[in-house]
Design a protein around this motif. Structure first.
Motif, PDB file in Angstrom:
ATOM      1  N   ASP A 183      43.708  37.507  10.776  1.00  0.00           N
ATOM      2  CA  ASP A 183      42.399  37.081  10.266  1.00  0.00           C
ATOM      3  C   ASP A 183      41.369  38.196  10.403  1.00  0.00           C
ATOM      4  O   ASP A 183      40.559  38.427   9.501  1.00  0.00           O
ATOM      5  CB  ASP A 183      41.899  35.838  11.002  1.00  0.00           C
ATOM      6  N   HIS A 184      41.384  38.906  11.546  1.00  0.00           N
ATOM      7  CA  HIS A 184      40.373  39.933  11.752  1.00  0.00           C
ATOM      8  C   HIS A 184      40.646  41.166  10.900  1.00  0.00           C
ATOM      9  O   HIS A 184      39.707  41.834  10.448  1.00  0.00           O
ATOM     10  CB  HIS A 184      40.243  40.287  13.232  1.00  0.00           C
ATOM     11  N   ASP A 206      46.374  27.921  16.839  1.00  0.00           N
ATOM     12  CA  ASP A 206      46.641  27.885  15.402  1.00  0.00           C
ATOM     13  C   ASP A 206      46.496  29.242  14.728  1.00  0.00           C
ATOM     14  O   ASP A 206      46.566  29.343  13.511  1.00  0.00           O
ATOM     15  CB  ASP A 206      45.689  26.895  14.719  1.00  0.00           C
ATOM     16  N   TYR A 207      46.318  30.306  15.506  1.00  0.00           N
ATOM     17  CA  TYR A 207      45.981  31.589  14.916  1.00  0.00           C
ATOM     18  C   TYR A 207      47.070  32.643  14.991  1.00  0.00           C
ATOM     19  O   TYR A 207      46.889  33.739  14.481  1.00  0.00           O
ATOM     20  CB  TYR A 207      44.705  32.142  15.571  1.00  0.00           C
ATOM     21  N   ALA A 224      43.289  29.012  20.646  1.00  0.00           N
ATOM     22  CA  ALA A 224      43.862  30.060  19.801  1.00  0.00           C
ATOM     23  C   ALA A 224      45.232  29.667  19.262  1.00  0.00           C
ATOM     24  O   ALA A 224      45.880  30.460  18.598  1.00  0.00           O
ATOM     25  CB  ALA A 224      43.968  31.358  20.591  1.00  0.00           C
ATOM     26  N   SER A 267      40.998  38.733  19.234  1.00  0.00           N
ATOM     27  CA  SER A 267      40.826  38.077  17.944  1.00  0.00           C
ATOM     28  C   SER A 267      42.184  37.831  17.304  1.00  0.00           C
ATOM     29  O   SER A 267      43.104  38.639  17.476  1.00  0.00           O
ATOM     30  CB  SER A 267      40.016  38.974  17.001  1.00  0.00           C
ATOM     31  N   PRO A 268      42.314  36.761  16.511  1.00  0.00           N
ATOM     32  CA  PRO A 268      43.541  36.596  15.728  1.00  0.00           C
ATOM     33  C   PRO A 268      43.691  37.809  14.810  1.00  0.00           C
ATOM     34  O   PRO A 268      42.831  38.067  13.962  1.00  0.00           O
ATOM     35  CB  PRO A 268      43.288  35.317  14.930  1.00  0.00           C
ATOM     36  N   CYS A 313      36.484  34.449  11.522  1.00  0.00           N
ATOM     37  CA  CYS A 313      37.503  34.685  12.547  1.00  0.00           C
ATOM     38  C   CYS A 313      36.899  34.379  13.923  1.00  0.00           C
ATOM     39  O   CYS A 313      35.820  34.879  14.241  1.00  0.00           O
ATOM     40  CB  CYS A 313      37.940  36.141  12.466  1.00  0.00           C
TER      41      CYS A 313
END
Length: 131
Positions: free
Chosen positions: A114-115, A30-31, A28, A110-111, A61
């Motif tokens: 992005d999500h 890079d998120y 994770a 979740s990032p 994602c």
């Protein structure tokens, strides 16, 4: 990737505690910030039409999480399919869609940025499909 608790390697065990750990369960780094999400879908929910218009018409994602109840059917960009079932921890890489055949509840990490973009896209698609 999904794993039941019996499949997870024991990292440490004492008379009072057991720690099971799955190394290399997705990166994770890079998120940015992660969001924790608790989601419930009614039987028959299918996200596939709502993801149309995203890259490969799929969620891009990654998600890490745990299925509390029910089962989640997944299809990945390469055409493979999998099922994440109650009691399993999961990692879904970018490039997936999902549907459920029974009432299902799960937790995702979740990032968040992005999500949120995926949620906004799905909301827009719902308006298109309803209108």
């Amino acid at each position: 990737m999904q794993k039941s608790k019996e499949e997870l390697p024991v990292a440490m065990e004492t008379p009072n505690a057991t720690v099971r750990q799955q190394p290399d369960f997705g990166a994770a780094t890079d998120y940015g910030e992660l969001a924790a999400e608790r989601i419930r879908f009614a039987a028959g929910t299918d996200l596939t039409p709502l993801l149309e218009g995203l890259e490969d018409d799929m969620c891009q994602c990654p998600h890490w999480g745990y299925v509390l109840d029910g089962a989640i059917n997944l299809r990945y960009s390469d055409g493979t399919e999998a099922v994440s079932e109650a009691g399993e921890q999961l990692y879904w890489p970018p490039g997936h869609t999902l549907w459920v055949e029974e009432d299902t509840e799960f937790v995702l990490f979740s990032p968040q940025d992005d999500h949120i973009e995926v949620f906004e896209h799905m909301a827009s698609r719902m308006e298109e499909l309803e209108g």
